[in-house]
Scaffold this active site. Structure first.
Site, PDB file in Angstrom:
ATOM      1  N   GLU A 439       0.837  -1.195   0.000  1.00  0.00           N
ATOM      2  CA  GLU A 439       0.000   0.000   0.000  1.00  0.00           C
ATOM      3  C   GLU A 439       0.880   1.256   0.000  1.00  0.00           C
ATOM      4  O   GLU A 439       1.661   1.471   0.916  1.00  0.00           O
ATOM      5  CB  GLU A 439      -0.880  -0.030   1.257  1.00  0.00           C
ATOM      6  CG  GLU A 439      -1.613   1.247   1.545  1.00  0.00           C
ATOM      7  CD  GLU A 439      -2.280   1.216   2.921  1.00  0.00           C
ATOM      8  OE1 GLU A 439      -2.193   0.174   3.608  1.00  0.00           O
ATOM      9  OE2 GLU A 439      -2.870   2.238   3.294  1.00  0.00           O
ATOM     10  N   ASP A 513      -0.957  -1.260   5.699  1.00  0.00           N
ATOM     11  CA  ASP A 513      -0.785  -0.648   7.010  1.00  0.00           C
ATOM     12  C   ASP A 513      -1.764  -1.241   8.021  1.00  0.00           C
ATOM     13  O   ASP A 513      -2.833  -1.726   7.669  1.00  0.00           O
ATOM     14  CB  ASP A 513      -1.049   0.865   6.929  1.00  0.00           C
ATOM     15  CG  ASP A 513       0.051   1.585   6.171  1.00  0.00           C
ATOM     16  OD1 ASP A 513       1.143   0.990   6.023  1.00  0.00           O
ATOM     17  OD2 ASP A 513      -0.180   2.722   5.741  1.00  0.00           O
ATOM     18  N   ASP A 515      -3.948   0.021   9.852  1.00  0.00           N
ATOM     19  CA  ASP A 515      -4.988   0.985  10.209  1.00  0.00           C
ATOM     20  C   ASP A 515      -6.239   0.715   9.369  1.00  0.00           C
ATOM     21  O   ASP A 515      -6.289  -0.254   8.624  1.00  0.00           O
ATOM     22  CB  ASP A 515      -4.487   2.428  10.028  1.00  0.00           C
ATOM     23  CG  ASP A 515      -4.066   2.688   8.590  1.00  0.00           C
ATOM     24  OD1 ASP A 515      -4.328   1.836   7.711  1.00  0.00           O
ATOM     25  OD2 ASP A 515      -3.455   3.748   8.338  1.00  0.00           O
ATOM     26  N   ASP A 517      -7.555   2.232   6.785  1.00  0.00           N
ATOM     27  CA  ASP A 517      -7.343   2.258   5.343  1.00  0.00           C
ATOM     28  C   ASP A 517      -6.668   0.980   4.865  1.00  0.00           C
ATOM     29  O   ASP A 517      -7.031   0.417   3.836  1.00  0.00           O
ATOM     30  CB  ASP A 517      -6.477   3.459   4.948  1.00  0.00           C
ATOM     31  CG  ASP A 517      -7.314   4.728   4.850  1.00  0.00           C
ATOM     32  OD1 ASP A 517      -8.559   4.609   4.853  1.00  0.00           O
ATOM     33  OD2 ASP A 517      -6.723   5.819   4.783  1.00  0.00           O
TER      34      ASP A 517
END
Ligand code: 0RA
Length: 654
Positions: A439, A513, A515, A517
Site C-alpha cells: 500500500e 498498514d 490501520d 485504510d
C-alpha cells in the site's frame, strides 16, 4: 474467508503420542488402528489445527445426519461445554449395543474403536461419504482425551467411556429411558491438537447450513454460557437462497423452488436473480459442499439455459436483441443452491468435491426442465424480469467485446511488458519468487530497499483499488491498479484466458498498514482475488504479511510486538531485569512507511523470521456472505456486520 494462522514453515502433522498400553492381545488390531490415527491424524481429519479440530464435531454430527437422511431423526443438539468438551445428541435409532457374534464385542464398541467400522453398518440410503467426512466416530474417539457415549434404546440407557480411544470397561445399562437416540461427549486431546478451542461461529455456520439442507431437521447449538440458537428452516433451500442474498436486491418476489425424485436420487434446487453481476451457485451432494461442482451442476446449467432460452424464443422476448444468448448470460446476478441426495456418490477432482455420477446430470436436467417450464408458463411476469436481466448481460458482453477489440492494440493486458511500477525480482523460477503488493509509494520504497531482490518483487499500489463487488467486467479492466496487478501476476484474466500456470510468483503477499485504510485496501484486494482469481486462493498462493505493531525499547535493548499482550509482557520483563528502573519507550507503528527498510525486512519480509497468514476459503458461502455484506450496496447489513464483528478485529487502530 478465513485468514488461517499458518506459519510458513508448516508445522509437522505427525505426533508420536502413544495410546495407553492397558489392552489385551486380542485387541492388537484395534490398537494398531487407533495408534495410526494418533500418529497421522492429518491423514484422517485434514490437519491438527482449528480446521481439523472442528472436523471432529462434523464427524459426530454426520452420524446423526445419516440417521436423518434415513428418515429416523429430526433433531440434533450440539453443546460447546464449559470444560472444553463437545456434546452431540440426536433422536435417531441409537447405536446398537448387542454383541457382534464373531468379534465378541458390542456394536457400540466396534463403531467407537474400529477405524472404518461405521461404514460396515448399513444405516440408510444416503450415507454421508465424501471428502474428509465419513471417517467415523472411531477417529474422533482416538483423538479425544476421553469420550463418553450414551445410547437410548429399548427403554434403557447404555453407557461406555473411552480414553484416547481405549474402552474403560464394557458398555453397561445405567438406567431407564423412554427416549431413543445417541449422546456423544468428547474432549479433544491437547496432545494432538495445536488448539483445542472450539469456535462458536464456525460451528454455527455449518449447523445453519445443515439445517438449510435438511428442512425437516432442527439443530440447536448451545454455547459454554448456556445460550442457545435453534436452526430450523421449513422453507429449506428457498430460505438458504434468501439468506445468501440478504444483502443484495432481489429481482424476484421469492426464489423459484424445485423438488423432484427419480429412482433413488432426490433433487432440490432454489434460485433467484438479483441486481448484481456475480453468479453464486452453491452445490451439495448428501450435504457435502461440492466446491468443484460436477454432474449435478452441469445438469442444472444446461436445463436453466435451455428452458429460459426456449421460453424467451417462444414468447418473442428476444425480438430486439441482435445476438444469440450464451450460457454465460444466464449467470449474471444468479444465486442458486443445488442439493442432490445420491445413493452411491462418486467423488472426483483434486479435493474430491466434484460429483462424477453421469446419471445424476440427466436426472437434474430432466427435473429442472420440466418444473421450470411449468413455473415459467404460470409466472410470465417473473420470466419477463429474468429475461430482461439476461438480455442486459448479453448486451454488456457484446459492448465489452467491441471495446476490447477497439483497444486491443493499445491494451495493457495484451502487451507483453510488465507494469512500470513493478520492481521485479531477478530469478525466474515462480516457485521461489514472491510478489509483495504494498500500500502506497512510501511503504513501497521501504520494501524495495529492504527486500532480497533475488526472489522478492514489490508492487506499490496508489491508494485504493476498485471495489469489484459493484463493477462489471469491462469496468474492472479499465481500472489502472487492477490492470497493474493482473499484468504483474502474469496469469491473464477472464474465464477463458486466466491460467494459474502462467503465475509468475509462488506467493502473493498483501502488505498493508495496520490501520482502517490498510484493512480496507486488504479487503478490496481479497474481494478481487476471491471473485476473479479464486484458483489462486484455492492453490494456497495468497498471503497476508504481518508487520509488527510495536517496538519496545529500553536502553540498548529492543523487541518487536505483534499485539497488545505481547507488548505488555515484553515491557514487564524489561522492567524485571532492570529491577523497575527501566526507562521504557514504546513506539506504535501506524504505517509501514514508519519502519526503515532494515526493520521491515527483519520483522516482516525475511522468511527466517516473518510470519504470514495464509488466505483460505473455508466455506465459499460464508466468504460470499462477508464480501457481499462489506462491499455490496445495502448499508444497513454492513453496519450490523461491522458492529457485530468489531470485537474480532484485533489488529486494527481506529
Ligand atoms: C449403526 C446401526 C444403526 C444405527 C447407528 C449405527 C447409529 C449411529 C449413530 C451415531 C450417532 N447417532 C447414531 N445413530 C444411529 C441402525 C440400528 C438399528 O437398526 O436399529
Amino acid at each position: 474467508m478465513q485468514e488461517a494462522d499458518i506459519n510458513i514453515t508448516t508445522p509437522s502433522t505427525q505426533s508420536t503420542i502413544p495410546v495407553p498400553s492397558s489392552y489385551g492381545a486380542n485387541n492388537i488390531q484395534v490398537l494398531d488402528g487407533i495408534e495410526h490415527v494418533r500418529m497421522r491424524p492429518a491423514m484422517y481429519i485434514g490437519d491438527i489445527h482449528s480446521r481439523g479440530l472442528h472436523h471432529l464435531v462434523y464427524e459426530i454430527v454426520d452420524n446423526s445426519i445419516d440417521e436423518t437422511l434415513g428418515g429416523f431423526n429430526d433433531y440434533i443438539f450440539v453443546s460447546l461445554n464449559p470444560d472444553g468438551s463437545v456434546t452431540v445428541i440426536d433422536r435417531g435409532r441409537g447405536i446398537p449395543v448387542d454383541i457382534h457374534p464373531e468379534k465378541g464385542k458390542s456394536a457400540l464398541e466396534l463403531v467407537m474403536t474400529v477405524i472404518g467400522a461405521g461404514g460396515k453398518f448399513d444405516k440408510g440410503a444416503y450415507k454421508v461419504s465424501g471428502g474428509l467426512h465419513g471417517v467415523g466416530a472411531s477417529v474422533v474417539n482416538a483423538l479425544s482425551e476421553w469420550c463418553e457415549v450414551e445410547v437410548y434404546r429399548d427403554g434403557q440407557v447404555y453407557f461406555q467411556r473411552f480414553e484416547r480411544g481405549v474402552p474403560q470397561g464394557d458398555v453397561k445399562a445405567i438406567g431407564l429411558s423412554d427416549q431413543r437416540g445417541t449422546k456423544t461427549t468428547f474432549m479433544p486431546d491437547h496432545l494432538i491438537f495445536k488448539t483445542t478451542e472450539f469456535r462458536k461461529d464456525i460451528i454455527i455456520d455449518r449447523m445453519r447450513e445443515l439445517a438449510f439442507l435438511n428442512k425437516n431437521l432442527s439443530i440447536t447449538v448451545q454455547d459454554p454460557e448456556g445460550e442457545q440458537e435453534i436452526f430450523h428452516f421449513e422453507g429449506g433451500l428457498k430460505e438458504f437462497v434468501l439468506f445468501t442474498d440478504q444483502n443484495r436486491m432481489s429481482l424476484l418476489k421469492e426464489p423459484i423452488y424445485i423438488y423432484g425424485e427419480r429412482d433413488t436420487t432426490i433433487v432440490e434446487i432454489a434460485l433467484q436473480y438479483n441486481d448484481t453481476y456475480q453468479e453464486n451457485v452453491f452445490s451439495y451432494v448428501n450435504n457435502i459442499n461440492t466446491q468443484e461442482g460436477g454432474t449435478h451442476v452441469t445438469g442444472f446449467r444446461k436445463a436453466l439455459t435451455r428452458t429460459l432460452n426456449a421460453y424467451a424464443q417462444k414468447n418473442e422476448l428476444l425480438k430486439n436483441l441482435k445476438l444469440a444468448l450464451t450460457g454465460d448470460d444466464f449467470k449474471e446476478g444468479l444465486t442458486a443452491v443445488i442439493s442432490v441426495k445420491v445413493a452411491e456418490p462418486q467423488f472426483e477432482g483434486q479435493t474430491k468435491t466434484k460429483l462424477g455420477n453421469s446419471e445424476t446430470q440427466s436426472i437434474v436436467e430432466t427435473i429442472l426442465n420440466e418444473q421450470l417450464s411449468d413455473y415459467a408458463e404460470s409466472n410470465p411476469n417473473v420470466l419477463k424480469v429474468i429475461i430482461e436481466k439476461v438480455k442486459g448481460a448479453a448486451m454488456s458482453r457484446e459492448a465489452a467485446r467491441k471495446a476490447k477489440e477497439l483497444t486491443r492494440r493499445k491494451s495493457v493486458l495484451e502487451s507483453s511488458g510488465l507494469p512500470g511500477k513493478l520492481a521485479d525480482c531477478s530469478i525466474n523460477d515462480p516457485e521461489h519468487c514472491e510478489l509483495y503488493i504494498v500500500e502506497g509509494d512510501s511503504a513501497g520504497g521501504s520494501a524495495k530497499q529492504g527486500r532480497d531482490r533475488s526472489f522478492q518483487a514489490i508492487l506499490p499500489l496508489k491508494g485504493k483499488i476498485l471495489n469489484v463487488e459493484k463493477a462489471r467486467l469491462h469496468k474492472m479492466l479499465e481500472n489502472e491498479e487492477i490492470k497493474t496487478i493482473i499484468l504483474a501476476l502474469g496469469t491473464s484474466f477472464g474465464e477463458e484466458e486466466f491460467s494459474t500456470e502462467k503465475l509468475r510468483y509462488g506467493k502473493i503477499i498483501i502488505m498493508t498498514d495496520a490501520d482502517v485504510d490498510g484493512a480496507h485496501i486488504r479487503t478490496l484486494l481479497l474481494t478481487f482475488f476471491f471473485r476473479h482469481m479464486r484458483a489462486l486462493i484455492d492453490a494456497g498462493r495468497v498471503f497476508i504479511a504481518q508487520p509488527p505493531l510495536y517496538l519496545v525499547k529500553s536502553g540498548k535493548e529492543q523487541q518487536y510486538a505483534w499485539d497488545d499482550d505481547e507488548r505488555n509482557s515484553i515491557s514487564d520483563s524489561m522492567k524485571k531485569m532492570q529491577k523497575g528502573k527501566a526507562n521504557i519507550h514504546i513506539q506504535r507503528y501506524k504505517g509501514l512507511g514508519e519502519m526503515n527498510p532494515e526493520q521491515l525486512w527483519s520483522t516482516t519480509m525475511d522468511p527466517a523470521h516473518r510470519s504470514l497468514l495464509l488466505v483460505s476459503v473455508e466455506n465459499a458461502m460464508e466468504a460470499d456472505h462477508v464480501f457481499s455484506t462489506l462491499m455490496g450496496d445495502k448499508v444497513e447489513p454492513r453496519r450490523d456486520f461491522i458492529e457485530k464483528n468489531a470485537r474480532y478485529v484485533r489488529r486494527l487502530d481506529v
